[in-house]
Scaffold this motif. Structure first.
Motif, PDB file in Angstrom:
ATOM      1  N   ALA A   1     -34.903 -11.061  12.815  1.00 18.42           N
ATOM      2  CA  ALA A   1     -35.471 -10.286  14.136  1.00 18.42           C
ATOM      3  C   ALA A   1     -37.124 -11.048  14.247  1.00 18.42           C
ATOM      4  O   ALA A   1     -37.933 -10.619  14.156  1.00 18.42           O
ATOM      5  CB  ALA A   1     -35.905  -8.778  13.631  1.00 18.42           C
TER       6      ALA A   1
ATOM      7  N   TYR B   1     -39.721 -12.668  16.826  1.00 19.97           N
ATOM      8  CA  TYR B   1     -40.328 -12.372  18.376  1.00 19.97           C
ATOM      9  C   TYR B   1     -39.578 -13.172  19.204  1.00 19.97           C
ATOM     10  O   TYR B   1     -39.105 -12.746  20.245  1.00 19.97           O
ATOM     11  CB  TYR B   1     -41.684 -12.147  18.028  1.00 19.97           C
ATOM     12  CG  TYR B   1     -42.301 -11.929  19.683  1.00 19.97           C
ATOM     13  CD1 TYR B   1     -42.722 -12.825  20.624  1.00 19.97           C
ATOM     14  CD2 TYR B   1     -42.373 -10.566  19.897  1.00 19.97           C
ATOM     15  CE1 TYR B   1     -43.192 -12.432  21.785  1.00 19.97           C
ATOM     16  CE2 TYR B   1     -42.888  -9.983  20.971  1.00 19.97           C
ATOM     17  CZ  TYR B   1     -43.212 -10.975  21.941  1.00 19.97           C
ATOM     18  OH  TYR B   1     -43.747 -10.731  23.121  1.00 19.97           O
TER      19      TYR B   1
ATOM     20  N   SER C   1     -36.153  -9.616  21.166  1.00 16.76           N
ATOM     21  CA  SER C   1     -35.671  -8.202  21.552  1.00 16.76           C
ATOM     22  C   SER C   1     -35.428  -8.044  23.096  1.00 16.76           C
ATOM     23  O   SER C   1     -34.527  -7.512  23.369  1.00 16.76           O
ATOM     24  CB  SER C   1     -37.032  -7.217  21.055  1.00 16.76           C
ATOM     25  OG  SER C   1     -36.787  -5.849  21.519  1.00 16.76           O
TER      26      SER C   1
ATOM     27  N   LYS D   1     -27.249 -11.506  20.923  1.00 18.86           N
ATOM     28  CA  LYS D   1     -27.877 -10.931  19.679  1.00 18.86           C
ATOM     29  C   LYS D   1     -26.730 -10.401  18.582  1.00 18.86           C
ATOM     30  O   LYS D   1     -27.108 -10.696  17.314  1.00 18.86           O
ATOM     31  CB  LYS D   1     -28.650  -9.490  20.192  1.00 18.86           C
ATOM     32  CG  LYS D   1     -29.712  -9.741  20.854  1.00 18.86           C
ATOM     33  CD  LYS D   1     -30.458  -8.696  21.530  1.00 18.86           C
ATOM     34  CE  LYS D   1     -31.216  -7.756  20.450  1.00 18.86           C
ATOM     35  NZ  LYS D   1     -32.188  -6.753  20.896  1.00 18.86           N
TER      36      LYS D   1
END
Length: 121
Positions: free
Chosen positions: A29, A31, A53, A73
């Motif tokens: 995860a 940035y 994200s 993702k």
């Protein structure tokens, strides 16, 4: 976290390649995921980045609409679609991950091993 770039190869000027960067390891995860490239005798330079994200995308000026970054993702994979390739795009292409957006190699936390892209004239 391990990053593995793939998809490089030899292509004629004007051709296309799609690079992939697959991430593995503990929960992934970052940035942002960045693409850099390094030609022989030159410094590593920023190509583009995507925030993991939200999917915000940033490109270096020389891309000029020729390259497209995307992510999947579900597969923990980022792509770099390169079209209208030029001989000056010849370089080793690296993917990298960071906990903030940056275009500087110094700010990257994880690096893949790189994949060679060679564009013939």
């Amino acid at each position: 976290v391990q990053l593995q770039a793939s998809g490089g190869g030899l292509v004629q000027a004007g051709g296309s390649l799609r690079l992939s960067c697959a991430a593995s390891g503990r929960t992934f995860a970052p940035y942002a995921l960045d693409w850099f490239r390094q030609a022989p005798g030159k410094e590593r330079e920023f190509v583009g980045a995507i925030t993991w994200s939200v999917g915000g995308i940033y490109y270096a000026g020389f891309v000029k609409g020729r390259f497209t970054i995307s992510r999947d993702k579900a597969k923990n994979t980022v792509y770099l679609q390169m079209d209208s390739l030029k001989p000056e795009d010849t370089a080793v292409y690296y993917c990298a991950a960071a906990d903030k957006y940056s275009s500087s190699p110094k700010d990257m936390d994880y690096w893949g091993k790189g994949t060679q892209v060679t564009v013939s004239s």
